[in-house]
Design a protein around this motif. Structure first.
Motif, PDB file in Angstrom:
ATOM      1  N   GLU A 114       0.800  -1.367  -0.191  1.00 20.17           N
ATOM      2  CA  GLU A 114       0.019  -0.012  -0.127  1.00 20.17           C
ATOM      3  C   GLU A 114       0.930   1.382   0.060  1.00 20.17           C
ATOM      4  N   ARG A 115       1.920   1.101   0.776  1.00 23.14           N
ATOM      5  CA  ARG A 115       2.759   2.134   0.703  1.00 23.14           C
ATOM      6  C   ARG A 115       3.408   2.703  -0.746  1.00 23.14           C
ATOM      7  N   PHE A 116       3.834   1.334  -1.406  1.00 16.94           N
ATOM      8  CA  PHE A 116       4.422   1.432  -2.582  1.00 16.94           C
ATOM      9  C   PHE A 116       3.479   2.138  -3.447  1.00 16.94           C
ATOM     10  N   LYS A 117       2.065   1.628  -3.542  1.00 12.19           N
ATOM     11  CA  LYS A 117       1.029   2.043  -4.323  1.00 12.19           C
ATOM     12  C   LYS A 117       0.780   3.709  -4.105  1.00 12.19           C
ATOM     13  N   ALA A 118       1.201   4.150  -2.907  1.00  9.74           N
ATOM     14  CA  ALA A 118       0.743   5.598  -2.628  1.00  9.74           C
ATOM     15  C   ALA A 118       2.002   6.273  -2.987  1.00  9.74           C
ATOM     16  N   ASP A 119       3.253   5.925  -3.058  1.00  8.41           N
ATOM     17  CA  ASP A 119       4.374   6.496  -3.579  1.00  8.41           C
ATOM     18  C   ASP A 119       4.206   6.712  -5.112  1.00  8.41           C
ATOM     19  N   ASN A 120       3.782   5.644  -5.700  1.00  4.19           N
ATOM     20  CA  ASN A 120       3.356   5.515  -7.303  1.00  4.19           C
ATOM     21  C   ASN A 120       2.448   6.671  -7.714  1.00  4.19           C
ATOM     22  N   ALA A 121       1.364   6.788  -6.772  1.00  5.57           N
ATOM     23  CA  ALA A 121       0.303   7.615  -6.951  1.00  5.57           C
ATOM     24  C   ALA A 121       0.871   9.209  -6.876  1.00  5.57           C
ATOM     25  N   ALA A 122       1.617   9.474  -6.024  1.00  2.00           N
ATOM     26  CA  ALA A 122       2.205  10.578  -5.873  1.00  2.00           C
ATOM     27  C   ALA A 122       3.278  10.917  -7.075  1.00  2.00           C
ATOM     28  N   HIS A 123       3.916   9.979  -7.360  1.00  2.00           N
ATOM     29  CA  HIS A 123       4.867   9.945  -8.532  1.00  2.00           C
ATOM     30  C   HIS A 123       3.938  10.697 -10.018  1.00  2.00           C
ATOM     31  N   LEU A 124       2.802   9.858 -10.118  1.00  2.00           N
ATOM     32  CA  LEU A 124       2.101  10.287 -11.191  1.00  2.00           C
ATOM     33  C   LEU A 124       1.818  11.442 -11.027  1.00  2.00           C
ATOM     34  N   ASN A 125       1.281  11.873  -9.921  1.00  2.00           N
ATOM     35  CA  ASN A 125       0.330  13.242  -9.652  1.00  2.00           C
ATOM     36  C   ASN A 125       1.577  14.356 -10.009  1.00  2.00           C
ATOM     37  N   ARG A 126       2.833  14.011  -9.613  1.00  2.00           N
ATOM     38  CA  ARG A 126       3.984  15.160  -9.870  1.00  2.00           C
ATOM     39  C   ARG A 126       4.319  15.153 -11.545  1.00  2.00           C
ATOM     40  N   LEU A 127       3.975  14.104 -11.977  1.00  7.43           N
ATOM     41  CA  LEU A 127       4.463  13.858 -13.619  1.00  7.43           C
ATOM     42  C   LEU A 127       2.832  14.773 -14.081  1.00  7.43           C
ATOM     43  N   GLU A 128       1.770  14.462 -13.682  1.00  8.94           N
ATOM     44  CA  GLU A 128       0.712  15.279 -14.301  1.00  8.94           C
ATOM     45  C   GLU A 128       0.580  16.587 -14.113  1.00  8.94           C
ATOM     46  N   ARG A 129       1.150  17.153 -12.977  1.00 10.38           N
ATOM     47  CA  ARG A 129       1.562  18.653 -12.868  1.00 10.38           C
ATOM     48  C   ARG A 129       2.683  19.234 -13.637  1.00 10.38           C
ATOM     49  N   GLY A 130       3.233  18.576 -14.286  1.00  9.47           N
ATOM     50  CA  GLY A 130       4.211  18.751 -15.382  1.00  9.47           C
ATOM     51  C   GLY A 130       5.499  18.632 -14.739  1.00  9.47           C
ATOM     52  N   TRP A 131       5.949  17.953 -13.619  1.00 11.82           N
ATOM     53  CA  TRP A 131       7.434  17.745 -13.101  1.00 11.82           C
ATOM     54  C   TRP A 131       8.424  17.094 -13.877  1.00 11.82           C
ATOM     55  N   LYS A 132       9.412  17.638 -14.292  1.00 18.27           N
ATOM     56  CA  LYS A 132      10.455  17.070 -15.164  1.00 18.27           C
ATOM     57  C   LYS A 132      11.644  17.441 -14.373  1.00 18.27           C
ATOM     58  N   ARG A 133      12.642  16.257 -14.459  1.00 18.50           N
ATOM     59  CA  ARG A 133      13.994  16.658 -13.880  1.00 18.50           C
ATOM     60  C   ARG A 133      14.634  17.676 -14.831  1.00 18.50           C
ATOM     61  N   GLU A 134      15.261  18.593 -14.284  1.00 22.05           N
ATOM     62  CA  GLU A 134      15.753  19.525 -14.999  1.00 22.05           C
ATOM     63  C   GLU A 134      17.096  19.444 -15.538  1.00 22.05           C
ATOM     64  N   SER A 135      17.812  18.721 -14.566  1.00 22.11           N
ATOM     65  CA  SER A 135      19.302  18.319 -15.088  1.00 22.11           C
ATOM     66  C   SER A 135      19.454  16.718 -14.706  1.00 22.11           C
ATOM     67  N   ARG A 136      20.564  16.174 -15.347  1.00 17.45           N
ATOM     68  CA  ARG A 136      20.843  14.776 -14.961  1.00 17.45           C
ATOM     69  C   ARG A 136      21.130  14.540 -13.295  1.00 17.45           C
ATOM     70  N   LYS A 137      20.717  13.689 -12.839  1.00 15.58           N
ATOM     71  CA  LYS A 137      21.018  13.446 -11.455  1.00 15.58           C
ATOM     72  C   LYS A 137      22.333  13.027 -11.100  1.00 15.58           C
ATOM     73  N   ILE A 138      22.755  13.637 -10.225  1.00 14.68           N
ATOM     74  CA  ILE A 138      24.196  13.563  -9.777  1.00 14.68           C
ATOM     75  C   ILE A 138      24.420  12.096  -8.746  1.00 14.68           C
ATOM     76  N   LYS A 139      25.031  11.329  -8.893  1.00 18.39           N
ATOM     77  CA  LYS A 139      25.213  10.039  -8.364  1.00 18.39           C
ATOM     78  C   LYS A 139      25.426  10.263  -6.811  1.00 18.39           C
ATOM     79  N   GLY A 140      24.527   9.629  -5.850  1.00 21.07           N
ATOM     80  CA  GLY A 140      24.502   9.835  -4.641  1.00 21.07           C
ATOM     81  C   GLY A 140      24.066  10.684  -3.674  1.00 21.07           C
ATOM     82  N   SER A 141      23.284  11.937  -4.572  1.00 26.55           N
ATOM     83  CA  SER A 141      22.675  12.812  -4.076  1.00 26.55           C
ATOM     84  C   SER A 141      21.299  12.480  -4.130  1.00 26.55           C
ATOM     85  N   LYS A 142      20.213  13.270  -3.411  1.00 24.47           N
ATOM     86  CA  LYS A 142      19.153  12.999  -3.204  1.00 24.47           C
ATOM     87  C   LYS A 142      18.174  13.800  -3.893  1.00 24.47           C
TER      88      LYS A 142
END
Length: 142
Positions: A114-142
Protein backbone atom coordinates in the motif's frame (compact mmCIF):
# COMPACT_ATOMS: atom_id res chain seq x y z
CA UNK A 1 7.43 -11.30 -29.24
CA UNK A 2 10.44 -13.37 -30.21
CA UNK A 3 12.45 -12.47 -27.13
CA UNK A 4 9.56 -13.45 -24.85
CA UNK A 5 9.33 -16.83 -26.56
CA UNK A 6 13.09 -17.33 -26.30
CA UNK A 7 13.10 -16.59 -22.56
CA UNK A 8 10.02 -18.72 -21.91
CA UNK A 9 11.55 -21.65 -23.83
CA UNK A 10 14.50 -21.85 -21.44
CA UNK A 11 12.48 -21.05 -18.35
CA UNK A 12 11.33 -24.57 -17.62
CA UNK A 13 14.78 -25.93 -16.76
CA UNK A 14 15.09 -26.75 -13.06
CA UNK A 15 16.84 -24.44 -10.65
CA UNK A 16 17.02 -21.36 -12.83
CA UNK A 17 17.79 -17.96 -11.39
CA UNK A 18 16.35 -15.06 -13.35
CA UNK A 19 17.72 -11.56 -12.90
CA UNK A 20 15.84 -8.70 -14.51
CA UNK A 21 18.18 -5.94 -13.49
CA UNK A 22 17.00 -2.36 -13.84
CA UNK A 23 14.65 -3.02 -16.74
CA UNK A 24 11.15 -2.94 -15.20
CA UNK A 25 10.96 0.83 -14.78
CA UNK A 26 12.44 1.48 -18.22
CA UNK A 27 9.80 -0.77 -19.77
CA UNK A 28 6.87 0.10 -17.50
CA UNK A 29 4.66 1.51 -20.23
CA UNK A 30 5.16 -1.52 -22.49
CA UNK A 31 4.70 -3.97 -19.59
CA UNK A 32 1.47 -2.27 -18.53
CA UNK A 33 0.11 -1.99 -22.06
CA UNK A 34 0.54 -5.74 -22.48
CA UNK A 35 -0.81 -6.59 -19.01
CA UNK A 36 2.63 -7.69 -17.82
CA UNK A 37 2.64 -10.55 -20.37
CA UNK A 38 6.42 -10.96 -20.26
CA UNK A 39 6.38 -11.70 -16.53
CA UNK A 40 3.10 -13.65 -16.67
CA UNK A 41 4.62 -15.97 -19.29
CA UNK A 42 7.97 -16.20 -17.54
CA UNK A 43 6.41 -17.03 -14.16
CA UNK A 44 4.04 -19.57 -15.74
CA UNK A 45 6.74 -21.34 -17.77
CA UNK A 46 9.43 -21.38 -15.09
CA UNK A 47 10.12 -24.68 -13.40
CA UNK A 48 9.39 -25.26 -9.76
CA UNK A 49 12.33 -23.91 -7.77
CA UNK A 50 12.97 -20.92 -10.05
CA UNK A 51 14.14 -17.77 -8.30
CA UNK A 52 13.50 -14.29 -9.66
CA UNK A 53 15.61 -11.35 -8.49
CA UNK A 54 14.44 -8.00 -9.83
CA UNK A 55 16.39 -4.98 -8.61
CA UNK A 56 15.32 -1.62 -9.98
CA UNK A 57 15.58 2.10 -9.36
CA UNK A 58 12.21 2.38 -7.66
CA UNK A 59 9.72 0.31 -5.72
CA UNK A 60 6.66 2.01 -7.22
CA UNK A 61 5.89 -0.86 -9.64
CA UNK A 62 6.20 -3.68 -7.10
CA UNK A 63 2.47 -3.76 -6.23
CA UNK A 64 1.65 -4.46 -9.88
CA UNK A 65 4.39 -7.08 -10.18
CA UNK A 66 3.28 -8.59 -6.86
CA UNK A 67 -0.19 -9.08 -8.35
CA UNK A 68 1.30 -10.90 -11.31
CA UNK A 69 3.45 -13.07 -9.02
CA UNK A 70 0.46 -13.78 -6.77
CA UNK A 71 -1.64 -14.79 -9.79
CA UNK A 72 1.14 -17.23 -10.75
CA UNK A 73 1.25 -18.68 -7.23
CA UNK A 74 4.76 -17.43 -6.51
CA UNK A 75 6.06 -16.49 -3.09
CA UNK A 76 7.56 -13.03 -3.16
CA UNK A 77 9.18 -10.44 -0.97
CA UNK A 78 10.35 -6.87 -1.31
CA UNK A 79 13.60 -6.80 0.66
CA UNK A 80 15.27 -3.52 1.50
CA UNK A 81 18.80 -4.02 0.24
CA UNK A 82 19.81 -0.36 0.20
CA UNK A 83 21.17 -0.40 -3.29
CA UNK A 84 19.99 2.76 -4.96
CA UNK A 85 17.90 5.56 -3.53
CA UNK A 86 14.89 3.52 -2.45
CA UNK A 87 16.61 0.22 -1.87
CA UNK A 88 13.48 -1.92 -2.20
CA UNK A 89 13.80 -4.75 -4.69
CA UNK A 90 11.58 -7.63 -5.76
CA UNK A 91 12.32 -11.30 -5.19
CA UNK A 92 9.99 -14.17 -6.11
CA UNK A 93 10.27 -17.93 -5.75
CA UNK A 94 8.26 -20.58 -7.56
CA UNK A 95 7.45 -23.27 -5.02
CA UNK A 96 4.42 -25.36 -5.92
CA UNK A 97 4.39 -26.87 -2.44
CA UNK A 98 3.95 -23.50 -0.75
CA UNK A 99 1.87 -21.02 -2.75
CA UNK A 100 2.51 -17.34 -2.32
CA UNK A 101 -0.63 -16.38 -0.45
CA UNK A 102 0.98 -16.85 2.96
CA UNK A 103 3.20 -13.78 2.63
CA UNK A 104 0.78 -11.74 0.56
CA UNK A 105 -1.84 -12.05 3.26
CA UNK A 106 0.38 -10.73 6.04
CA UNK A 107 -0.18 -7.24 7.40
CA UNK A 108 3.46 -6.32 6.80
CA UNK A 109 3.25 -7.20 3.11
CA UNK A 110 -0.10 -5.48 2.60
CA UNK A 111 1.09 -2.32 4.38
CA UNK A 112 4.30 -2.20 2.38
CA UNK A 113 2.52 -2.70 -0.94
CA UNK A 114 0.00 0.00 0.00
CA UNK A 115 2.89 2.36 0.75
CA UNK A 116 4.42 1.55 -2.63
CA UNK A 117 1.06 2.23 -4.33
CA UNK A 118 0.81 5.58 -2.57
CA UNK A 119 4.36 6.47 -3.63
CA UNK A 120 3.46 5.62 -7.24
CA UNK A 121 0.28 7.71 -7.08
CA UNK A 122 2.28 10.67 -5.74
CA UNK A 123 4.84 10.24 -8.52
CA UNK A 124 2.14 10.11 -11.22
CA UNK A 125 0.51 13.19 -9.68
CA UNK A 126 3.83 15.08 -9.91
CA UNK A 127 4.16 14.07 -13.57
CA UNK A 128 0.61 15.21 -14.32
CA UNK A 129 1.43 18.60 -12.80
CA UNK A 130 4.31 18.89 -15.26
CA UNK A 131 7.28 17.90 -13.09
CA UNK A 132 10.44 17.14 -15.03
CA UNK A 133 14.01 16.56 -13.91
CA UNK A 134 15.81 19.75 -14.89
CA UNK A 135 19.26 18.24 -15.07
CA UNK A 136 20.92 14.86 -14.80
CA UNK A 137 20.84 13.39 -11.36
CA UNK A 138 24.18 13.47 -9.59
CA UNK A 139 25.12 10.03 -8.30
CA UNK A 140 24.72 9.83 -4.55
CA UNK A 141 22.55 12.94 -4.25
CA UNK A 142 18.96 12.99 -3.08
Amino acid sequence: DAINAEVAEGANDEGKIFVCSYCVVENALALRSRDWTFFRDLFAEAADGALFFIPDTTHRLWPELAGVAKDAGLRFATPHLRCGKAGWHFVAFKDAGHPGDRYYNTAICRDLLERFKADNAAHLNRLERGWKRESRKIKGSK
